[in-house]
Design an enzyme around this catalytic site. Structure first.
Site, PDB file in Angstrom:
ATOM      1  N   LYS A  40       0.838  -1.206   0.000  1.00 36.09           N
ATOM      2  CA  LYS A  40       0.000   0.000   0.000  1.00 36.09           C
ATOM      3  C   LYS A  40       0.872   1.255   0.000  1.00 36.09           C
ATOM      4  O   LYS A  40       2.071   1.190   0.286  1.00 36.09           O
ATOM      5  CB  LYS A  40      -0.908  -0.018   1.233  1.00 36.09           C
ATOM      6  CG  LYS A  40      -0.161   0.019   2.560  1.00 36.09           C
ATOM      7  CD  LYS A  40      -1.081  -0.362   3.726  1.00 36.09           C
ATOM      8  CE  LYS A  40      -0.339  -0.299   5.049  1.00 36.09           C
ATOM      9  NZ  LYS A  40      -1.122  -0.918   6.144  1.00 36.09           N
ATOM     10  N   ARG A 138     -10.667   0.034  14.732  1.00 36.30           N
ATOM     11  CA  ARG A 138     -10.345   0.669  13.463  1.00 36.30           C
ATOM     12  C   ARG A 138     -11.209  -0.006  12.398  1.00 36.30           C
ATOM     13  O   ARG A 138     -12.352   0.386  12.196  1.00 36.30           O
ATOM     14  CB  ARG A 138      -8.842   0.560  13.171  1.00 36.30           C
ATOM     15  CG  ARG A 138      -8.419   1.432  12.013  1.00 36.30           C
ATOM     16  CD  ARG A 138      -6.913   1.434  11.787  1.00 36.30           C
ATOM     17  NE  ARG A 138      -6.400   0.142  11.330  1.00 36.30           N
ATOM     18  CZ  ARG A 138      -5.178  -0.006  10.817  1.00 36.30           C
ATOM     19  NH1 ARG A 138      -4.352   1.016  10.729  1.00 36.30           N
ATOM     20  NH2 ARG A 138      -4.769  -1.193  10.431  1.00 36.30           N
ATOM     21  N   TYR A 259      15.717  30.227  10.681  1.00 40.38           N
ATOM     22  CA  TYR A 259      14.440  30.889  10.978  1.00 40.38           C
ATOM     23  C   TYR A 259      14.136  30.863  12.469  1.00 40.38           C
ATOM     24  O   TYR A 259      14.370  29.848  13.134  1.00 40.38           O
ATOM     25  CB  TYR A 259      13.296  30.164  10.262  1.00 40.38           C
ATOM     26  CG  TYR A 259      13.133  30.524   8.805  1.00 40.38           C
ATOM     27  CD1 TYR A 259      12.920  31.834   8.402  1.00 40.38           C
ATOM     28  CD2 TYR A 259      13.152  29.524   7.835  1.00 40.38           C
ATOM     29  CE1 TYR A 259      12.744  32.142   7.057  1.00 40.38           C
ATOM     30  CE2 TYR A 259      12.976  29.813   6.493  1.00 40.38           C
ATOM     31  CZ  TYR A 259      12.771  31.132   6.112  1.00 40.38           C
ATOM     32  OH  TYR A 259      12.595  31.428   4.799  1.00 40.38           O
ATOM     33  N   MET A 312      12.320  25.011   3.991  1.00 35.73           N
ATOM     34  CA  MET A 312      11.670  24.303   2.885  1.00 35.73           C
ATOM     35  C   MET A 312      12.687  23.601   1.988  1.00 35.73           C
ATOM     36  O   MET A 312      12.471  22.467   1.555  1.00 35.73           O
ATOM     37  CB  MET A 312      10.841  25.280   2.047  1.00 35.73           C
ATOM     38  CG  MET A 312      10.032  24.599   0.962  1.00 35.73           C
ATOM     39  SD  MET A 312       9.141  25.762  -0.077  1.00 35.73           S
ATOM     40  CE  MET A 312       7.870  26.325   1.033  1.00 35.73           C
TER      41      MET A 312
HETATM   42  C1  LIG Z   1      -0.364  -1.831   6.879  1.00 30.94           C
HETATM   43  C2  LIG Z   1      -0.884  -3.121   7.407  1.00 30.94           C
HETATM   44  C3  LIG Z   1      -0.018  -4.221   7.554  1.00 30.94           C
HETATM   45  C4  LIG Z   1       1.468  -4.113   7.428  1.00 30.94           C
HETATM   46  O1  LIG Z   1       1.962  -3.564   8.629  1.00 30.94           O
HETATM   47  P1  LIG Z   1       3.516  -3.350   8.912  1.00 30.94           P
HETATM   48  O2  LIG Z   1       3.536  -2.878  10.317  1.00 30.94           O
HETATM   49  O3  LIG Z   1       3.976  -2.320   7.950  1.00 30.94           O
HETATM   50  O4  LIG Z   1       4.186  -4.656   8.703  1.00 30.94           O
HETATM   51  C5  LIG Z   1      -0.586  -5.446   7.901  1.00 30.94           C
HETATM   52  N1  LIG Z   1      -1.918  -5.562   8.115  1.00 30.94           N
HETATM   53  C6  LIG Z   1      -2.764  -4.510   8.029  1.00 30.94           C
HETATM   54  C7  LIG Z   1      -4.208  -4.703   8.306  1.00 30.94           C
HETATM   55  C8  LIG Z   1      -2.271  -3.251   7.685  1.00 30.94           C
HETATM   56  O5  LIG Z   1      -3.107  -2.203   7.622  1.00 30.94           O
END
Ligand SMILES: *Cc1c(COP(=O)(O)O)cnc(C)c1O
Length: 378
Positions: A40, A138, A259, A312
């Site tokens: 992802k 979640r 800054y 920046m």
């Molecule tokens: C992103 C995610 C993972 C991978 O998690 P990592 O901590 O990056 O290994 C696995 N399962 C779910 C449901 C996730 O959202």
């Protein structure tokens, strides 16, 4: 040779060989489980296309993305991969999933009912995963929904490809919540005999075999990040970010830097101005002040602290202690690499390696090092 755009920019290098080794290492650790790969967010900022091709070549066949767009992108590249969409069935996207063989991770009863309707219309049990929330609040069915899920299964005969849950505290293996969630997950999967189960992200894979079940879902460990707090990270580093030195300047005791004048020099100092700012993924929270130290860069293998605020396009670095090994303008300075891991930078920036990686889309050229060590521009 004529000058060309990019010639004077920094370099981000992604080591695909390290990603392949990391996947194989995790596959060995979870020897009795199928090892999927989480790609992802553009493969955690590393570039989904090249990363997915590498992982597929290493042996991965199951991939997790977050959104249908990511799934479609991956499908175009890999006609035969098994692709799960973690954020589930997006409203109105059912036909698209069916058409492209994308598997939603069904996360709620309304999602389940919409998916069952799509299956009915398609006249087949289109594959999907079911996720149960065992304590994160979640994504996932609530545990009290389980009897309704069961009754839908009885009514329709539909069965998921996998039963999933996700640990809230896997990065702290001794956390009591892991035991609570795992026990709840055991009670869920007991109600779905024969269906493969999946609980483990990277941290849970490294945390212990009791988390592995039938499929594991590593993300951050593939990309070299630290999954478990306070333990040596066994994964190979994947990302190198180098940005150009712009100039060296001398400054006097009592003068301020950057800054906001947040940092005052307490000695005559030699400063290096490096062309890396928050628009390049060097987070502003890596700034330092008189009250608080910040991040580092590495120059000729030695760490040099950032002084004052990250701006920046630039950072100001103290190289007073570097001795005679002063770099020349145009030379590349290590921001992330062999001397500074993404987690070192994350720790100095008050965040986690995940955020450092996914913030890397700045004004640098991107290179990939393939498994034979060859570099190509990407
Ligand atoms: C992103 C995610 C993972 C991978 O998690 P990592 O901590 O990056 O290994 C696995 N399962 C779910 C449901 C996730 O959202």
């Amino acid at each position: 040779m004529n000058a060309h755009i990019g010639q004077f920019s920094g370099r981000l290098t992604i080591d695909l060989g390290a990603i392949a080794r990391n996947w194989k290492g995790l596959d060995t650790i979870s020897a009795n489980s199928l090892t999927a790969a989480v790609v992802k967010a553009n493969a955690y900022g590393c570039g989904m296309e090249r990363v997915a091709a590498t992982l597929s070549h290493a042996g991965a066949q199951f991939f997790f993305v977050a959104t249908p767009d990511e799934g479609l992108t991956l499908r175009t590249q890999m006609p035969n991969a098994h692709i799960f969409i973690l954020n589930g069935l997006f409203a109105g996207a059912g036909k698209l999933y069916a058409q492209h063989n994308l598997m939603p991770v069904i996360n709620s009863l309304p999602m389940l009912d919409e998916w069952l309707a799509i299956c009915l219309e398609a006249g087949e049990a289109l594959p999907a995963g079911f996720q149960f929330d065992t304590g994160m609040n979640r994504l996932g069915f609530r545990l009290l929904d389980i009897s309704i899920v069961q009754s839908r299964i009885k009514e329709t005969g539909y069965l998921p490809q996998v039963i999933m849950s996700h640990l809230a505290c896997a990065d702290i293996p001794a956390h009591e919540k892991n035991n609570t969630q795992r026990a709840l997950f055991q009670s869920v999967i007991a109600q779905f005999p024969q269906i493969p189960a999946s609980l483990a992200n990277s941290a849970a894979i490294l945390g212990g075999r009791e988390n592995h079940f039938q499929m594991v879902r590593p993300g951050i460990s593939l990309y070299g990040g630290r999954a478990i707090q306070g333990r040596p990270n066994p994964m190979a580093g994947v990302v190198t970010l180098e940005m150009p030195l712009i100039q060296i300047r001398e400054a006097r005791t009592g003068e301020s830097v950057g800054y906001g004048a947040t940092q005052t020099l307490n000695r005559d100092s030699r400063l290096a101005i490096v062309g890396a700012g928050y628009s390049d993924g060097m987070l502003r929270s890596a700034s330092s002040s008189n009250a608080r130290s910040g991040g580092f860069v590495a120059i000729k293998g030695k760490l040099a602290p950032i002084l004052g605020r990250v701006s920046m396009d630039t950072i100001i670095v103290d190289i007073t202690e570097l001795g005679p090994a002063i770099p020349d303008p145009g030379e590349m300075i290590e921001i992330i690499g062999p001397n500074i891991s993404i987690d070192d930078l994350a720790d100095a920036s008050g965040t986690i390696g995940y955020e450092i990686l996914t913030s890397l889309h700045g004004r640098f050229n991107r290179f990939y090092r393939d498994e034979s060590g060859n570099l190509s521009e990407g």
